[in-house]
Design a protein around this motif. Structure first.
Motif, PDB file in Angstrom:
ATOM      1  N   ALA A  16     -17.187  43.784 -12.003  1.00  0.00           N
ATOM      2  CA  ALA A  16     -18.134  43.236 -11.040  1.00  0.00           C
ATOM      3  C   ALA A  16     -17.356  42.696  -9.847  1.00  0.00           C
ATOM      4  CB  ALA A  16     -18.963  42.124 -11.684  1.00  0.00           C
ATOM      5  N   PRO A  17     -17.952  42.703  -8.659  1.00  0.00           N
ATOM      6  CA  PRO A  17     -17.238  42.163  -7.487  1.00  0.00           C
ATOM      7  C   PRO A  17     -17.077  40.649  -7.617  1.00  0.00           C
ATOM      8  CG  PRO A  17     -19.475  42.801  -6.894  1.00  0.00           C
ATOM      9  CD  PRO A  17     -19.269  43.233  -8.303  1.00  0.00           C
ATOM     10  N   ALA A  18     -15.901  40.169  -7.253  1.00  0.00           N
ATOM     11  CA  ALA A  18     -15.635  38.734  -7.270  1.00  0.00           C
ATOM     12  C   ALA A  18     -16.408  38.066  -6.145  1.00  0.00           C
ATOM     13  CB  ALA A  18     -14.143  38.469  -7.117  1.00  0.00           C
ATOM     14  N   ALA A  19     -16.827  36.854  -6.397  1.00  0.00           N
ATOM     15  CA  ALA A  19     -17.564  36.107  -5.376  1.00  0.00           C
ATOM     16  C   ALA A  19     -16.626  35.784  -4.223  1.00  0.00           C
ATOM     17  CB  ALA A  19     -18.121  34.823  -5.969  1.00  0.00           C
ATOM     18  N   THR A  20     -17.108  36.001  -3.021  1.00  0.00           N
ATOM     19  CA  THR A  20     -16.316  35.675  -1.834  1.00  0.00           C
ATOM     20  C   THR A  20     -17.003  34.540  -1.106  1.00  0.00           C
ATOM     21  OG1 THR A  20     -17.497  37.311  -0.523  1.00  0.00           O
ATOM     22  CG2 THR A  20     -15.442  38.019  -1.549  1.00  0.00           C
ATOM     23  N   THR A  21     -16.194  33.676  -0.541  1.00  0.00           N
ATOM     24  CA  THR A  21     -16.760  32.575   0.224  1.00  0.00           C
ATOM     25  C   THR A  21     -16.917  33.021   1.660  1.00  0.00           C
ATOM     26  OG1 THR A  21     -14.563  31.698   0.660  1.00  0.00           O
ATOM     27  CG2 THR A  21     -15.730  30.836  -1.261  1.00  0.00           C
ATOM     28  N   THR A  22     -18.069  32.743   2.217  1.00  0.00           N
ATOM     29  CA  THR A  22     -18.317  33.086   3.611  1.00  0.00           C
ATOM     30  C   THR A  22     -18.592  31.814   4.375  1.00  0.00           C
ATOM     31  OG1 THR A  22     -20.669  33.401   3.176  1.00  0.00           O
ATOM     32  CG2 THR A  22     -19.260  35.361   3.071  1.00  0.00           C
ATOM     33  N   ALA A  23     -18.229  31.826   5.619  1.00  0.00           N
ATOM     34  CA  ALA A  23     -18.448  30.662   6.466  1.00  0.00           C
ATOM     35  C   ALA A  23     -19.936  30.543   6.777  1.00  0.00           C
ATOM     36  CB  ALA A  23     -17.660  30.787   7.755  1.00  0.00           C
ATOM     37  N   PRO A  24     -20.452  29.317   6.795  1.00  0.00           N
ATOM     38  CA  PRO A  24     -21.873  29.167   7.124  1.00  0.00           C
ATOM     39  C   PRO A  24     -22.115  29.570   8.575  1.00  0.00           C
ATOM     40  CG  PRO A  24     -20.805  27.023   6.998  1.00  0.00           C
ATOM     41  CD  PRO A  24     -19.807  28.047   6.551  1.00  0.00           C
ATOM     42  N   PRO A  25     -23.286  30.123   8.864  1.00  0.00           N
ATOM     43  CA  PRO A  25     -23.545  30.560  10.235  1.00  0.00           C
ATOM     44  C   PRO A  25     -23.589  29.363  11.175  1.00  0.00           C
ATOM     45  CG  PRO A  25     -25.524  30.725   8.897  1.00  0.00           C
ATOM     46  CD  PRO A  25     -24.400  30.362   7.984  1.00  0.00           C
ATOM     47  N   THR A  26     -23.032  29.563  12.341  1.00  0.00           N
ATOM     48  CA  THR A  26     -23.025  28.494  13.335  1.00  0.00           C
ATOM     49  C   THR A  26     -24.171  28.716  14.298  1.00  0.00           C
ATOM     50  OG1 THR A  26     -21.511  29.745  14.714  1.00  0.00           O
ATOM     51  CG2 THR A  26     -20.536  28.160  13.180  1.00  0.00           C
ATOM     52  N   GLU A  27     -24.745  27.629  14.729  1.00  0.00           N
ATOM     53  CA  GLU A  27     -25.848  27.737  15.665  1.00  0.00           C
ATOM     54  C   GLU A  27     -25.305  27.848  17.082  1.00  0.00           C
ATOM     55  OE1 GLU A  27     -28.938  24.876  15.359  1.00  0.00           O
ATOM     56  OE2 GLU A  27     -28.747  24.747  13.195  1.00  0.00           O
ATOM     57  N   THR A  28     -25.849  28.789  17.825  1.00  0.00           N
ATOM     58  CA  THR A  28     -25.460  28.957  19.219  1.00  0.00           C
ATOM     59  C   THR A  28     -26.721  29.032  20.062  1.00  0.00           C
ATOM     60  OG1 THR A  28     -25.407  31.346  18.959  1.00  0.00           O
ATOM     61  CG2 THR A  28     -23.320  30.182  18.669  1.00  0.00           C
ATOM     62  N   THR A  29     -26.581  28.656  21.284  1.00  0.00           N
ATOM     63  CA  THR A  29     -27.736  28.744  22.184  1.00  0.00           C
ATOM     64  C   THR A  29     -27.636  30.030  22.966  1.00  0.00           C
ATOM     65  OG1 THR A  29     -26.558  27.500  23.859  1.00  0.00           O
ATOM     66  CG2 THR A  29     -27.969  26.248  22.363  1.00  0.00           C
ATOM     67  N   ALA A  30     -28.748  30.728  23.059  1.00  0.00           N
ATOM     68  CA  ALA A  30     -28.757  32.019  23.726  1.00  0.00           C
ATOM     69  C   ALA A  30     -28.620  31.878  25.237  1.00  0.00           C
ATOM     70  CB  ALA A  30     -30.041  32.760  23.391  1.00  0.00           C
ATOM     71  N   ALA A  31     -28.962  30.717  25.779  1.00  0.00           N
ATOM     72  CA  ALA A  31     -28.919  30.541  27.227  1.00  0.00           C
ATOM     73  C   ALA A  31     -27.486  30.499  27.745  1.00  0.00           C
ATOM     74  CB  ALA A  31     -29.645  29.264  27.621  1.00  0.00           C
ATOM     75  N   THR A  32     -26.542  30.039  26.944  1.00  0.00           N
ATOM     76  CA  THR A  32     -25.174  29.912  27.424  1.00  0.00           C
ATOM     77  C   THR A  32     -24.325  31.123  27.084  1.00  0.00           C
ATOM     78  OG1 THR A  32     -24.549  28.758  25.403  1.00  0.00           O
ATOM     79  CG2 THR A  32     -25.214  27.408  27.291  1.00  0.00           C
TER      80      THR A  32
END
Length: 185
Positions: A124-140
């Motif tokens: 089975a594939p080993a669990a990988t840690t992923t970075a939590p999504p960062t919030e960005t503003t679309a206007a900038t």
């Protein structure tokens, strides 16, 4: 009157104990292959695992396992999807690259015995840690196209490995040696 050498001796003893604390985990790493029982699930990641799959041998003949085979729908009567050669069933290295994304139940096969009934292993594939999504503003944000360097077809990226804790221990031993040499002067 106190001895002027007492402080450097305690420092040397402290560094020696620190060195032992760093060397012990490094010495314990890769102590040996992991013994695998029939039907066990093994989580495979990018780092190679060393497995001892002797327990997958036929218990009557004890002939070595020479291949691990994956069948369509986990049915040995159907087509073989993937075959992984096993040069030494007592010291078998496996990684996600060797599996090629074909995780699932693999059946033990011996050239002398054929398919060994009831002797399977599940990758089975080993669990990988992923970075939590960062919030960005679309206007900038301004969409830009980043140029990627051209690569050759079929080129694979090189893998890097983190330095071993043993390197830290060797450096600590060297520092102890330097302190001992300067303490004698």
């Amino acid at each position: 009157m106190t001895d002027k050498r007492t402080a450097p001796r305690y420092l040397l003893i402290f560094l020696f104990i620190l060195t032992l604390a760093l060397v012990a985990p490094a010495a314990a790493q890769d102590a040996g292959p992991k013994a695998v029982q029939p039907g066990e699930t093994v989580f495979v990641g990018s780092e190679p695992l060393v497995l001892d799959i002797i327990n997958l041998r036929n218990p009557d003949t004890f002939n070595p396992v020479t291949e691990l085979r994956r069948y369509r729908e986990d049915n040995p009567a159907k087509q073989i999807i993937r075959v992984i050669g096993v040069p030494n069933d007592g010291y078998f290295k496996i990684s996600d690259q060797a599996l090629g994304g074909k995780y699932g139940r693999y059946y033990a096969y011996s050239k002398k015995d054929g398919l060994v009934e009831g002797r399977t292993i599940i990758f089975a594939p080993a669990a990988t840690t992923t970075a939590p999504p960062t919030e960005t503003t679309a206007a900038t944000e301004i969409p830009t196209e980043a140029e990627t360097p051209p690569t050759e077809a079929g080129a694979t990226p090189t893998r890097t490995q983190a330095p071993l804790p043993g390197l830290i221990a060797v450096a600590a031993v060297g520092i102890c040696g330097l302190l001992t040499a300067t303490g004698r002067r």
